[in-house]
Write an enzyme that holds these catalytic residues in place. Sequence first.
Site, PDB file in Angstrom:
ATOM      1  N   LYS A 181       8.433 -52.681 101.545  1.00  0.00           N
ATOM      2  CA  LYS A 181       9.739 -52.039 101.427  1.00  0.00           C
ATOM      3  C   LYS A 181       9.675 -50.674 100.742  1.00  0.00           C
ATOM      4  O   LYS A 181      10.469 -49.787 101.055  1.00  0.00           O
ATOM      5  CB  LYS A 181      10.697 -52.952 100.660  1.00  0.00           C
ATOM      6  N   GLU A 183      16.469 -51.149  92.837  1.00  0.00           N
ATOM      7  CA  GLU A 183      17.543 -50.508  93.584  1.00  0.00           C
ATOM      8  C   GLU A 183      18.843 -50.624  92.810  1.00  0.00           C
ATOM      9  O   GLU A 183      19.057 -51.576  92.060  1.00  0.00           O
ATOM     10  CB  GLU A 183      17.726 -51.203  94.954  1.00  0.00           C
ATOM     11  N   HIS A 208      20.954 -64.478  99.239  1.00  0.00           N
ATOM     12  CA  HIS A 208      20.312 -63.463 100.089  1.00  0.00           C
ATOM     13  C   HIS A 208      19.817 -64.019 101.412  1.00  0.00           C
ATOM     14  O   HIS A 208      19.023 -63.392 102.096  1.00  0.00           O
ATOM     15  CB  HIS A 208      19.161 -62.768  99.354  1.00  0.00           C
ATOM     16  N   ARG A 235      10.556 -57.422 114.501  1.00  0.00           N
ATOM     17  CA  ARG A 235      10.425 -58.633 115.335  1.00  0.00           C
ATOM     18  C   ARG A 235      11.794 -58.962 115.907  1.00  0.00           C
ATOM     19  O   ARG A 235      12.770 -58.284 115.616  1.00  0.00           O
ATOM     20  CB  ARG A 235       9.975 -59.800 114.456  1.00  0.00           C
TER      21      ARG A 235
END
Length: 646
Positions: A116, A200, A235, A297
């Site tokens: 990420k 973040e 999440h 994907r």
Amino acid sequence: MFQKILIANRGEIACRVMRTARKMGVKAVAVYSDADAKALHVAMADESVHIGPSPVSESYLRAEKIIEAALATGAEAIHPGYGFLSENPDFVDKVTAAGLVFIGPSAKAIRAMGLKDAAKALMEKAGVPVVPGYHGDTQALVLLATKAREIDYPVLIKARAGGGGKGMRRVDHPDEFADALAGAKREAKSAFGDDHVLIEKYVDKPRHIEVQVFGDNLGNAVHLYERDCSAQRRHQKVIEEAPAPGMTRELRAAMTDAAVKAAKAIKYSGAGTIEFIVDASQGLKPDRFWFMEMNTRLQVEHPVTEMVTRVDLVEWQLRVASGEPLPKSQEEISLDGHAFEARLYAEDASKGFLPATGTLHHLKFPAAAPGGNIRVETGVRAGDSISPYYDPMIAKLVTHAPDRPSALALLVDTLESTEVAGSVTNLAFLAALATDPDFASGDVDTGLIGRKQESLTTLPAPGPDILADAVLAASGLDQRPTSPDPWSALAGYAHFHPVARPTKLRFRDEEIAAHATVVDGVAKVELEGSAVETKNGPARRMAKWPGHITIFERAVGYDFAVPDPLDRADETEAAGSMRAPMPGLVKLVRAVRGDTVRKGQPLLILEAMKMEHTINASHDGEIAEIASEGSQVTEGAVLVRFVEPT
Ligand code: ADP
Ligand code: ADP
Ligand code: MG
């Protein structure tokens, strides 16, 4: 186009890929582990290859074994599905080195998006807005803590190698930072073998909106609009939909532009998803969305996009992988109606979503309904087991209709007419969420489920009517009348008049004692504190499975444990009565009430399936009741009752 492909996956996604392969005239090879030898994806395949024991590390994750299987069966390409090896660039390299085609992006594109932090740096350079935060290399606590302060709390610590919501911690206050960091790193290390994190800004009123992208080997890239996956638990996605509710023309244009830009920046080929986080605290604004990550994907929730764009994404994957250009240009891809997908899992929502296992003794999905479109994606059949080795997904229930309210109503209907017995499921939770007023109005952010978890997961207690149905079924009084004649109503029982039968059931941890009686064709169930009368027998849908009765009321399956009527090992039961081993007609009765009989003595003849079965006394005793000649009995119905031994 390929002649034959191998599908390196299992469950619903293997079945779904196979369906498209079949439609396109492409042969499909399945691979399977020990636990999956009899699985649906194996049964559906043209050929199948056993690749090892049940644990994924010894089967579905064994790159060499899978490539060997492809070569041995003459498959030209490998479809990875999602999960397992689908985002593993080393696997892609090995597949290519073996002279096979990987149905998916290049190893290079997967590597670019695999971590990420690197992905965010790359996207920033490509001009895609990324979530404000720190994604540098240095991992010293002091530096990370300083960065968190600069970013300003609340912040989100994320494992750079993360997936499936793991290795993530929200931190609201600087004092909690060090502990949260240690926790996230521990989880990341054990789940991904990499404890590198990024930090973040925790977005306010976050909505997860992602864009489906598709690229080909000729440099074309398009988007297929967005999906909203804000209904999340820890999440993880629960119900997804397309398009996003409340989406504006401006935000859609900005997001899809950014997504296509992202795909082009890495020369992306195949199906991919760009996930964005959107700050919905002031409504949907075109400058309040940021790139989170790219999934290189096919996504679990891809069917909602297929429903609203009428594109078969797996077909596109096969075409693009075999070298064809994208089948449609951007202008030719349009949105039609609204679609939902609910993920049906074997898990106990009321016990913190504990994953469950078990045999799906009863499994029933609704068929397509008028005025809408239902699609059920599953990899299991009735009688199959949910094993502890794999994801406990039972099915994805997908609905499509011209607008959001009708698609949602159809989803609710679909959930309420789905029946699963043998394992606990999250069906009632899904229905509670689908009927939640905030969800229904489209006002959904990723915190919705967490805030309402208590009410969404609390199962209603069964009322007296439901208990009565269970008692009737447990006492064998569950045959519905086939004739309006009250004498033959409750047919199996009309021959006992009156009949009085005590029944014991267990619901969760509670014992329920009840008394069922039939007088003149009317069944009466007496429970502690209430009595229910019925002329028609049980009113609800139900499933009987060994030792249990599940009563279905809307999306709730009430599971009652009962002594198995056919279990001869059950001492008290065996001493007290004999039951019909199958439905049939009592042809001949050789004993009457009050007779003393010896074990083995023929008592009656039951005609079933055009054959006569002699029912012999199971033990010595005195007969208290015996079925009457000419009566029709159901399986498990009492044929003979002995005087209870004292
Ligand atoms: P996201 O990564 O955005 O949460 P998904 O919801 O599509 O995407 O999938 C969740 C994660 O779990 C993904 O990493 C996916 O590959 C993995 N996963 C989901 N279902 C399965 C499964 N049946 N077998 C293996 N992995 C799975
Ligand atoms: P994974 O690889 O586990 O899917 P993601 O980066 O896609 O990780 O994040 C998973 C989920 O966590 C998102 O769908 C969203 O609900 C939440 N999330 C991620 N980043 C943020 C953020 N900066 N602010 C608020 N929520 C976030
Ligand atoms: Mg994600």
